[in-house]
Write a protein that holds these residues in place. Structure first.
Motif, PDB file in Angstrom:
ATOM      1  N   LEU A  47       0.823  -1.275   0.057  1.00 32.91           N
ATOM      2  CA  LEU A  47       0.188   0.042   0.008  1.00 32.91           C
ATOM      3  C   LEU A  47       0.865   1.202   0.249  1.00 32.91           C
ATOM      4  N   PRO A  48       0.200   2.432  -0.325  1.00 33.03           N
ATOM      5  CA  PRO A  48       0.971   3.634  -0.473  1.00 33.03           C
ATOM      6  C   PRO A  48       1.940   4.165   0.689  1.00 33.03           C
ATOM      7  N   ASP A  49       1.405   3.619   2.053  1.00 33.80           N
ATOM      8  CA  ASP A  49       2.321   3.950   3.268  1.00 33.80           C
ATOM      9  C   ASP A  49       3.359   2.897   3.688  1.00 33.80           C
ATOM     10  N   GLY A  50       3.322   1.778   2.686  1.00 34.23           N
ATOM     11  CA  GLY A  50       4.387   0.903   3.080  1.00 34.23           C
ATOM     12  C   GLY A  50       3.887  -0.264   3.545  1.00 34.23           C
TER      13      GLY A  50
ATOM     14  N   GLN B  41      -5.737  12.371   1.181  1.00 34.40           N
ATOM     15  CA  GLN B  41      -5.985  13.112   2.155  1.00 34.40           C
ATOM     16  C   GLN B  41      -5.371  12.667   3.459  1.00 34.40           C
ATOM     17  N   GLY B  42      -4.576  11.513   3.634  1.00 34.35           N
ATOM     18  CA  GLY B  42      -4.227  11.009   4.706  1.00 34.35           C
ATOM     19  C   GLY B  42      -5.019  10.005   5.545  1.00 34.35           C
TER      20      GLY B  42
ATOM     21  N   GLN C  26       2.730   5.196  11.161  1.00 39.51           N
ATOM     22  CA  GLN C  26       2.751   6.472  10.628  1.00 39.51           C
ATOM     23  C   GLN C  26       2.248   7.531  11.589  1.00 39.51           C
ATOM     24  N   GLN C  27       3.321   8.635  11.626  1.00 39.40           N
ATOM     25  CA  GLN C  27       2.618   9.835  12.281  1.00 39.40           C
ATOM     26  C   GLN C  27       2.557  10.879  11.730  1.00 39.40           C
ATOM     27  N   ARG C  28       1.475  12.076  12.140  1.00 42.49           N
ATOM     28  CA  ARG C  28       1.400  13.194  11.465  1.00 42.49           C
ATOM     29  C   ARG C  28       1.476  14.266  12.538  1.00 42.49           C
ATOM     30  N   ALA C  29       2.530  15.120  12.350  1.00 46.41           N
ATOM     31  CA  ALA C  29       2.418  16.269  13.364  1.00 46.41           C
ATOM     32  C   ALA C  29       2.598  15.451  14.877  1.00 46.41           C
ATOM     33  N   GLY C  30       3.295  14.590  14.646  1.00 45.54           N
ATOM     34  CA  GLY C  30       3.618  13.888  16.290  1.00 45.54           C
ATOM     35  C   GLY C  30       2.426  12.887  16.663  1.00 45.54           C
TER      36      GLY C  30
ATOM     37  N   GLU D 186      -9.321  -1.353  14.114  1.00 42.55           N
ATOM     38  CA  GLU D 186      -8.596  -0.052  13.983  1.00 42.55           C
ATOM     39  C   GLU D 186      -7.080  -0.327  14.532  1.00 42.55           C
ATOM     40  N   VAL D 187      -6.027   0.000  14.006  1.00 43.13           N
ATOM     41  CA  VAL D 187      -4.477  -0.321  14.410  1.00 43.13           C
ATOM     42  C   VAL D 187      -3.802   0.972  14.351  1.00 43.13           C
ATOM     43  N   LEU D 188      -2.649   1.008  14.696  1.00 44.15           N
ATOM     44  CA  LEU D 188      -1.736   2.102  14.750  1.00 44.15           C
ATOM     45  C   LEU D 188      -0.443   1.301  13.942  1.00 44.15           C
TER      46      LEU D 188
END
Length: 334
Positions: free
Chosen positions: A134-137, A157-158, A175-179, A194-196
């Motif tokens: 996938l695009p995020d790896g 759009q993230g 993945q992180q966005r603005a910490g 739902e996972v991180l």
């Protein structure tokens, strides 16, 4: 594979293409620009892949204001009918203006519905195992007779969200966005997983979803559930099964055996033949008939290779101590 034959997922999975899109140091920028210049028919596909990776818009030809004005005047001269002076009452003018606004609004909605990017669907045939990046790896392994749908507009759009029909094993990239950690969500008709950043298997068949967590943590939101409003938290080794009607079933298992299909193996542990028949029908597209219904309750423990269907059937017959015969797509167990 030559770039000339790349599909959308091939561009996304190419490390050099991703480096070029993300403007990473050492990226093969000149090489990709030269290739794109030589293959203008690929521009739309390259643009879609770039948007999925990072929301990038490729450079458009530069047109000066003078060139634009001249072109507009030429177009008006070609299309304009002979001039007639029409004086319209103010009330009538307002009515026409309102009608034009409505037409523009409807036209805009229609244009968006027709030209918005279509979701990308990764699919497998019966008995096929396919790897998807996938695009995020994030790495996804798709089991046979499965579909994974990715909405490229949401990803641009993230929003990391996919829809699954069938079975897949996910190795989610953190993945992180603005910490702040960015969640990754897998949707089936019964649940939202739902996972991180974790590894887990999701199987959705016959109005039932099963989730097995191998590492990390998962928050499970049950759909069509009027009683439970608090998401269910899963720990490594947990298995949760839910059909959208009854209470979810949860137990602790050896999680690794539920990913054995990735290595073209099936691992059974006190597994009833009825469950094996479901796998043969749902993952391999076979029509199975069991001569004696009592055999369906017989359990087995062991492993069976899955590269070839006949080899799989031979292994199952040996483990269960039964006979099998096959006529085309129909299998008889007796």
């Amino acid at each position: 594979m030559s770039r000339d034959h790349y599909r959308l997922e091939d561009f996304i999975g190419d490390p050099s293409f991703r480096a070029w899109v993300n403007r990473e140091p050492g990226a093969e920028e000149n090489d990709w620009k030269a290739w794109l210049a030589a293959h203008p028919e690929k521009e739309a596909l390259v643009q879609a892949a770039a948007e999925m990776i990072g929301g990038v818009t490729l450079a458009q030809p530069v047109i000066t204001q003078g060139e634009e004005d001249a072109a507009w005047q030429r177009l008006q001269q070609k299309l304009a009918p002979p001039r007639r002076r029409v004086i319209m009452p103010h009330r009538r003018l307002y009515q026409v203006a309102a009608a034009l606004l409505v037409l523009l609004a409807v036209g805009g909605v229609a244009w968006y519905g027709v030209f918005r990017p279509a979701p990308v669907v990764y699919a497998t045939h019966y008995g096929e195992v396919r790897d998807v990046r996938l695009p995020d790896g994030t790495h996804v392994s798709l089991n046979g007779n499965s579909e994974l749908t990715v909405d490229e507009r949401a990803w641009a759009q993230g929003v990391r969200s996919v829809a699954l029909e069938g079975e897949a094993f996910f190795e989610v990239t953190k993945q992180q966005r603005a910490g702040v950690p960015v969640k990754f969500v897998v949707h089936t008709p019964q649940v939202a997983v739902e996972v991180l950043g974790t590894e887990f298997d999701v199987r959705q068949r016959a109005e039932r979803t099963r989730v097995v967590l191998e590492s990390g943590q998962v928050r499970l939101t049950l759909k069509k559930d009027l009683e439970t409003t608090t998401p269910l938290l899963m720990a490594p080794g947990d298995l949760v099964e839910y059909n959208g009607r009854q209470a979810p079933q949860q137990r602790v298992v050896q999680a690794r055996r539920f990913r054995a299909w990735k290595e073209h193996m099936l691992v059974f542990e006190n597994t009833p033949l009825a469950e094996v028949v479901e796998i043969l029908e749902q993952d391999y597209g076979l029509d199975v008939t069991v001569s004696n219904p009592e055999l369906l309750h017989k359990t087995l423990t062991g492993t069976a290779p899955t590269q070839e269907v006949d080899q799989l059937l031979t292994s199952l017959a040996r483990i269960f101590d039964i006979q099998w015969r096959r006529q085309g797509n129909h299998v008889y167990l007796e």
